[in-house]
Design a protein around this motif. Structure first.
Motif, PDB file in Angstrom:
ATOM      1  N   LEU A 160      -7.672  13.437  -9.190  1.00  0.00           N
ATOM      2  CA  LEU A 160      -7.547  12.234  -8.368  1.00  0.00           C
ATOM      3  C   LEU A 160      -8.109  11.019  -9.091  1.00  0.00           C
ATOM      4  CD1 LEU A 160      -6.877  10.863  -5.658  1.00  0.00           C
ATOM      5  CD2 LEU A 160      -9.136  11.583  -4.822  1.00  0.00           C
ATOM      6  N   TYR A 161      -9.318  11.132  -9.613  1.00  0.00           N
ATOM      7  CA  TYR A 161      -9.937   9.961 -10.240  1.00  0.00           C
ATOM      8  C   TYR A 161      -9.288   9.616 -11.578  1.00  0.00           C
ATOM      9  CZ  TYR A 161     -13.448   8.876  -6.809  1.00  0.00           C
ATOM     10  OH  TYR A 161     -14.072   8.455  -5.651  1.00  0.00           O
ATOM     11  N   TRP A 162      -8.835  10.615 -12.322  1.00  0.00           N
ATOM     12  CA  TRP A 162      -8.129  10.275 -13.551  1.00  0.00           C
ATOM     13  C   TRP A 162      -6.822   9.540 -13.217  1.00  0.00           C
ATOM     14  CZ3 TRP A 162      -8.151   8.576 -18.007  1.00  0.00           C
ATOM     15  CH2 TRP A 162      -7.028   8.611 -18.838  1.00  0.00           C
ATOM     16  N   GLY A 163      -6.149   9.957 -12.160  1.00  0.00           N
ATOM     17  CA  GLY A 163      -4.948   9.256 -11.734  1.00  0.00           C
ATOM     18  C   GLY A 163      -5.239   7.824 -11.337  1.00  0.00           C
ATOM     19  N   LEU A 164      -6.304   7.615 -10.569  1.00  0.00           N
ATOM     20  CA  LEU A 164      -6.679   6.272 -10.125  1.00  0.00           C
ATOM     21  C   LEU A 164      -7.065   5.377 -11.301  1.00  0.00           C
ATOM     22  CD1 LEU A 164      -8.938   7.339  -7.112  1.00  0.00           C
ATOM     23  CD2 LEU A 164      -6.740   6.162  -6.891  1.00  0.00           C
ATOM     24  N   ILE A 165      -7.931   5.905 -12.176  1.00  0.00           N
ATOM     25  CA  ILE A 165      -8.433   5.102 -13.295  1.00  0.00           C
ATOM     26  C   ILE A 165      -7.338   4.849 -14.320  1.00  0.00           C
ATOM     27  CG2 ILE A 165     -10.128   5.000 -15.162  1.00  0.00           C
ATOM     28  CD1 ILE A 165     -11.872   6.907 -13.414  1.00  0.00           C
ATOM     29  N   GLY A 166      -6.571   5.897 -14.633  1.00  0.00           N
ATOM     30  CA  GLY A 166      -5.501   5.736 -15.611  1.00  0.00           C
ATOM     31  C   GLY A 166      -4.449   4.748 -15.154  1.00  0.00           C
ATOM     32  N   SER A 167      -4.093   4.798 -13.871  1.00  0.00           N
ATOM     33  CA  SER A 167      -3.103   3.868 -13.331  1.00  0.00           C
ATOM     34  C   SER A 167      -3.616   2.438 -13.381  1.00  0.00           C
ATOM     35  CB  SER A 167      -2.753   4.254 -11.889  1.00  0.00           C
ATOM     36  OG  SER A 167      -1.880   3.319 -11.306  1.00  0.00           O
TER      37      SER A 167
ATOM     38  N   ASN B  10      -1.601  -5.206  -2.845  1.00  0.00           N
ATOM     39  CA  ASN B  10      -2.973  -5.090  -3.353  1.00  0.00           C
ATOM     40  C   ASN B  10      -3.685  -3.842  -2.839  1.00  0.00           C
ATOM     41  OD1 ASN B  10      -3.039  -7.397  -4.976  1.00  0.00           O
ATOM     42  ND2 ASN B  10      -3.457  -8.708  -3.218  1.00  0.00           N
ATOM     43  N   ALA B  11      -2.933  -2.915  -2.253  1.00  0.00           N
ATOM     44  CA  ALA B  11      -3.490  -1.643  -1.800  1.00  0.00           C
ATOM     45  C   ALA B  11      -2.563  -0.514  -2.218  1.00  0.00           C
ATOM     46  CB  ALA B  11      -3.677  -1.637  -0.287  1.00  0.00           C
ATOM     47  N   LYS B  12      -3.144   0.569  -2.676  1.00  0.00           N
ATOM     48  CA  LYS B  12      -2.393   1.763  -3.023  1.00  0.00           C
ATOM     49  C   LYS B  12      -3.152   2.986  -2.516  1.00  0.00           C
ATOM     50  CE  LYS B  12       0.608  -0.568  -5.526  1.00  0.00           C
ATOM     51  NZ  LYS B  12       2.001  -0.763  -5.062  1.00  0.00           N
ATOM     52  N   ILE B  13      -2.407   4.021  -2.190  1.00  0.00           N
ATOM     53  CA  ILE B  13      -3.017   5.302  -1.852  1.00  0.00           C
ATOM     54  C   ILE B  13      -2.702   6.272  -2.980  1.00  0.00           C
ATOM     55  CG2 ILE B  13      -3.134   7.211  -0.216  1.00  0.00           C
ATOM     56  CD1 ILE B  13      -2.256   5.294   1.968  1.00  0.00           C
ATOM     57  N   GLY B  14      -3.739   6.799  -3.600  1.00  0.00           N
ATOM     58  CA  GLY B  14      -3.567   7.816  -4.626  1.00  0.00           C
ATOM     59  C   GLY B  14      -3.612   9.188  -3.986  1.00  0.00           C
ATOM     60  N   LEU B  15      -2.684  10.055  -4.347  1.00  0.00           N
ATOM     61  CA  LEU B  15      -2.590  11.394  -3.762  1.00  0.00           C
ATOM     62  C   LEU B  15      -2.557  12.443  -4.866  1.00  0.00           C
ATOM     63  CD1 LEU B  15       0.327  10.643  -1.256  1.00  0.00           C
ATOM     64  CD2 LEU B  15      -2.103  10.739  -0.670  1.00  0.00           C
ATOM     65  N   VAL B  16      -3.281  13.542  -4.669  1.00  0.00           N
ATOM     66  CA  VAL B  16      -3.144  14.683  -5.573  1.00  0.00           C
ATOM     67  C   VAL B  16      -2.638  15.874  -4.768  1.00  0.00           C
ATOM     68  CG1 VAL B  16      -4.752  14.039  -7.392  1.00  0.00           C
ATOM     69  CG2 VAL B  16      -5.630  15.158  -5.350  1.00  0.00           C
TER      70      VAL B  16
ATOM     71  N   LYS C 166      -8.161  18.029 -18.138  1.00  0.00           N
ATOM     72  CA  LYS C 166      -7.090  18.935 -18.535  1.00  0.00           C
ATOM     73  C   LYS C 166      -7.069  20.192 -17.673  1.00  0.00           C
ATOM     74  CE  LYS C 166      -6.940  17.302 -23.308  1.00  0.00           C
ATOM     75  NZ  LYS C 166      -7.258  17.610 -24.733  1.00  0.00           N
ATOM     76  N   LYS C 167      -8.251  20.631 -17.231  1.00  0.00           N
ATOM     77  CA  LYS C 167      -8.322  21.797 -16.356  1.00  0.00           C
ATOM     78  C   LYS C 167      -7.577  21.534 -15.056  1.00  0.00           C
ATOM     79  CE  LYS C 167     -11.551  24.704 -13.757  1.00  0.00           C
ATOM     80  NZ  LYS C 167     -12.970  24.937 -13.381  1.00  0.00           N
ATOM     81  N   ALA C 168      -7.756  20.336 -14.497  1.00  0.00           N
ATOM     82  CA  ALA C 168      -7.047  19.985 -13.267  1.00  0.00           C
ATOM     83  C   ALA C 168      -5.540  20.030 -13.492  1.00  0.00           C
ATOM     84  CB  ALA C 168      -7.477  18.602 -12.792  1.00  0.00           C
ATOM     85  N   GLU C 169      -5.094  19.493 -14.631  1.00  0.00           N
ATOM     86  CA  GLU C 169      -3.665  19.500 -14.944  1.00  0.00           C
ATOM     87  C   GLU C 169      -3.148  20.927 -15.099  1.00  0.00           C
ATOM     88  OE1 GLU C 169      -3.547  17.138 -18.448  1.00  0.00           O
ATOM     89  OE2 GLU C 169      -3.698  15.215 -17.372  1.00  0.00           O
ATOM     90  N   LYS C 170      -3.912  21.784 -15.785  1.00  0.00           N
ATOM     91  CA  LYS C 170      -3.506  23.178 -15.958  1.00  0.00           C
ATOM     92  C   LYS C 170      -3.463  23.922 -14.627  1.00  0.00           C
ATOM     93  CE  LYS C 170      -5.215  23.648 -20.711  1.00  0.00           C
ATOM     94  NZ  LYS C 170      -6.237  24.288 -21.577  1.00  0.00           N
TER      95      LYS C 170
ATOM     96  N   LYS D 180     -11.895  24.625  -6.418  1.00  0.00           N
ATOM     97  CA  LYS D 180     -11.774  25.431  -7.635  1.00  0.00           C
ATOM     98  C   LYS D 180     -10.666  24.930  -8.556  1.00  0.00           C
ATOM     99  CE  LYS D 180      -8.858  28.945  -5.408  1.00  0.00           C
ATOM    100  NZ  LYS D 180      -8.757  30.386  -5.062  1.00  0.00           N
ATOM    101  N   TYR D 181      -9.781  24.093  -8.026  1.00  0.00           N
ATOM    102  CA  TYR D 181      -8.686  23.555  -8.839  1.00  0.00           C
ATOM    103  C   TYR D 181      -9.024  22.184  -9.440  1.00  0.00           C
ATOM    104  CZ  TYR D 181      -6.062  27.191  -6.402  1.00  0.00           C
ATOM    105  OH  TYR D 181      -5.630  28.393  -5.896  1.00  0.00           O
ATOM    106  N   SER D 182     -10.231  21.707  -9.223  1.00  0.00           N
ATOM    107  CA  SER D 182     -10.704  20.413  -9.742  1.00  0.00           C
ATOM    108  C   SER D 182      -9.862  19.230  -9.263  1.00  0.00           C
ATOM    109  CB  SER D 182     -10.742  20.426 -11.277  1.00  0.00           C
ATOM    110  OG  SER D 182     -11.547  21.462 -11.759  1.00  0.00           O
ATOM    111  N   PRO D 183      -9.584  19.131  -7.960  1.00  0.00           N
ATOM    112  CA  PRO D 183      -8.766  18.009  -7.478  1.00  0.00           C
ATOM    113  C   PRO D 183      -9.432  16.654  -7.664  1.00  0.00           C
ATOM    114  CG  PRO D 183      -9.755  19.191  -5.627  1.00  0.00           C
ATOM    115  CD  PRO D 183     -10.017  20.013  -6.862  1.00  0.00           C
ATOM    116  N   ASN D 184     -10.772  16.604  -7.614  1.00  0.00           N
ATOM    117  CA  ASN D 184     -11.477  15.337  -7.811  1.00  0.00           C
ATOM    118  C   ASN D 184     -11.196  14.750  -9.187  1.00  0.00           C
ATOM    119  OD1 ASN D 184     -12.833  14.314  -5.595  1.00  0.00           O
ATOM    120  ND2 ASN D 184     -14.542  15.737  -5.801  1.00  0.00           N
ATOM    121  N   MET D 185     -11.167  15.627 -10.196  1.00  0.00           N
ATOM    122  CA  MET D 185     -10.904  15.148 -11.556  1.00  0.00           C
ATOM    123  C   MET D 185      -9.481  14.608 -11.659  1.00  0.00           C
ATOM    124  SD  MET D 185     -13.861  15.694 -12.658  1.00  0.00           S
ATOM    125  CE  MET D 185     -13.529  14.984 -14.259  1.00  0.00           C
TER     126      MET D 185
END
Length: 357
Positions: A266-273, A221-227, A169-173, A259-264
């Motif tokens: 990015l991975y939530w986007g990948l896993i959720g998708s 069978n390949a996707k690029i996830g971007l934040v 949620k911090k990343a989203e905020k 400081k904006y938590s881009p890793n969180m």
């Protein structure tokens, strides 16, 4: 190309007419990875021109085993035969155990015929991971980090601990937003981030042609996830799909935006998708127990699966040991990270094509 018969099995090299059947066999095998798909072979041949030997074991004209092999030979050196380079796992897949010995025998023959210094097989370990031991006890072990996915991203979010949910949620905020694509602009953004981060890590980066070839041959069978943050791409990852598994071989974010938590994000986007698209397993890729990437992946609920990497020379199995090169690795990495970006960007791809890790 010589076909050999071992008892009731025919061992031969795959030809283009076999590719569809190869992929069907791969997608139906429980231990398969996206790296076993023919797309990996096509990308290697197109981007790096390495010679491939994709072996098929047949019984009564039916495929009962496969073993993908790639010869990686630096200039003036013997090189090696690897299954598979540039990824975590390869090795043989069989539906009949008796097909395994003749496949391995043929692989060793190819290694000798092509004067390779060794044959490297990268497989999942058949040994159960000892969850009773602590990370401290198992420090240094190479593992894949595997997350079982529920029926929806909503259910997955509810399964997370409160600390992890708050980090997402911090990343989203912070204004981090996630999208997926596989077009050229996505490749360009991904590669720019990879160049910057691999230099900081002290490691040569793959060529852009390599990633373009991967995206091209894997297709859907390949996707690029971007934040993004304020319309600037600050993190990217490639996810490869095979059967019910989504696998991430490469992911990176720009350090100056941590400081904006881009890793969180990015991975939530990948896993959720992956979850919402019906995949039941998410493979975070390789980590070393005790290191930062391992702890990051573990917090999502991922479980470690031991890797079994074995090298063979003409005398048999090579016992692992720390080489002079491995002792020098920290020094080499430190030196590389201090070189100008113009030099690492130019030299990196020339070197990376011969580094099988």
């Amino acid at each position: 190309m010589i076909n050999t018969v071992e008892k009731e099995f025919i061992i031969r090299e795959a030809i283009s007419a076999d590719y569809a059947a190869w992929d069907l066999f791969t997608e139906s095998h429980p231990n398969a990875s996206p790296y076993h798909l023919i797309a990996w072979k096509k990308a290697i041949e197109e981007a790096y021109f390495h010679e491939c030997f994709y072996l098929i074991a047949e019984h009564n004209t039916k495929i009962v085993g496969i073993l993908p092999l790639v010869k990686v030979s630096p200039p003036f050196l013997k090189g090696s035969i690897c299954s598979l380079p540039f990824c975590d796992i390869g090795g043989p897949l069989v539906t009949e155990q008796n097909a395994l010995p003749p496949l391995l025998a043929r692989a060793k023959t190819i290694s000798q015929t092509h004067s390779a210094s060794q044959l490297s097989l990268r497989e999942n370990s058949q040994l159960a991971f000892d969850e009773k031991k602590s990370d401290k006890d198992l420090k240094g072990q190479k593992v894949r980090m595997i997350l079982a996915l529920p029926e929806s991203s909503e259910a997955l979010m509810k399964s997370f601990k409160s600390k992890l949910r708050s980090q997402i949620k911090k990343a989203e905020k912070n204004g981090i937003s996630y999208t997926q694509s596989n077009n050229q602009s996505a490749i360009d953004a991904f590669y720019s981030i990879m160049q910057a981060n691999m230099r900081l890590l002290g490691s040569p980066v793959h060529s852009k042609k390599w990633f373009e070839s991967v995206i091209k041959h894997y297709g859907d069978n390949a996707k690029i996830g971007l934040v993004t943050k304020d319309d600037t791409v600050i993190g990217a990852a490639i996810v490869l799909l095979c059967a019910n598994v989504a696998t991430v071989p490469w992911a990176s974010t720009l350090n100056e935006f941590n400081k904006y938590s881009p890793n969180m994000g990015l991975y939530w986007g990948l896993i959720g998708s992956a979850t919402d698209n019906g995949y039941n397993t998410f493979d975070f890729g390789r980590s070393t127990i005790g290191e930062g990437t391992y702890r990051f992946k573990k917090q999502w609920g991922a479980k470690p699966a031991l890797l079994n990497w074995q090298d063979y020379d003409h005398n048999g199995l090579i016992e692992p040991f720390e080489t002079g090169a491995s002792k020098l690795r920290p020094f080499i990495a430190s030196t590389w990270s201090k070189l100008p970006a113009s030099i690492t960007n130019a030299l990196g791809p020339l070197l990376r094509r011969y580094i099988t890790l």
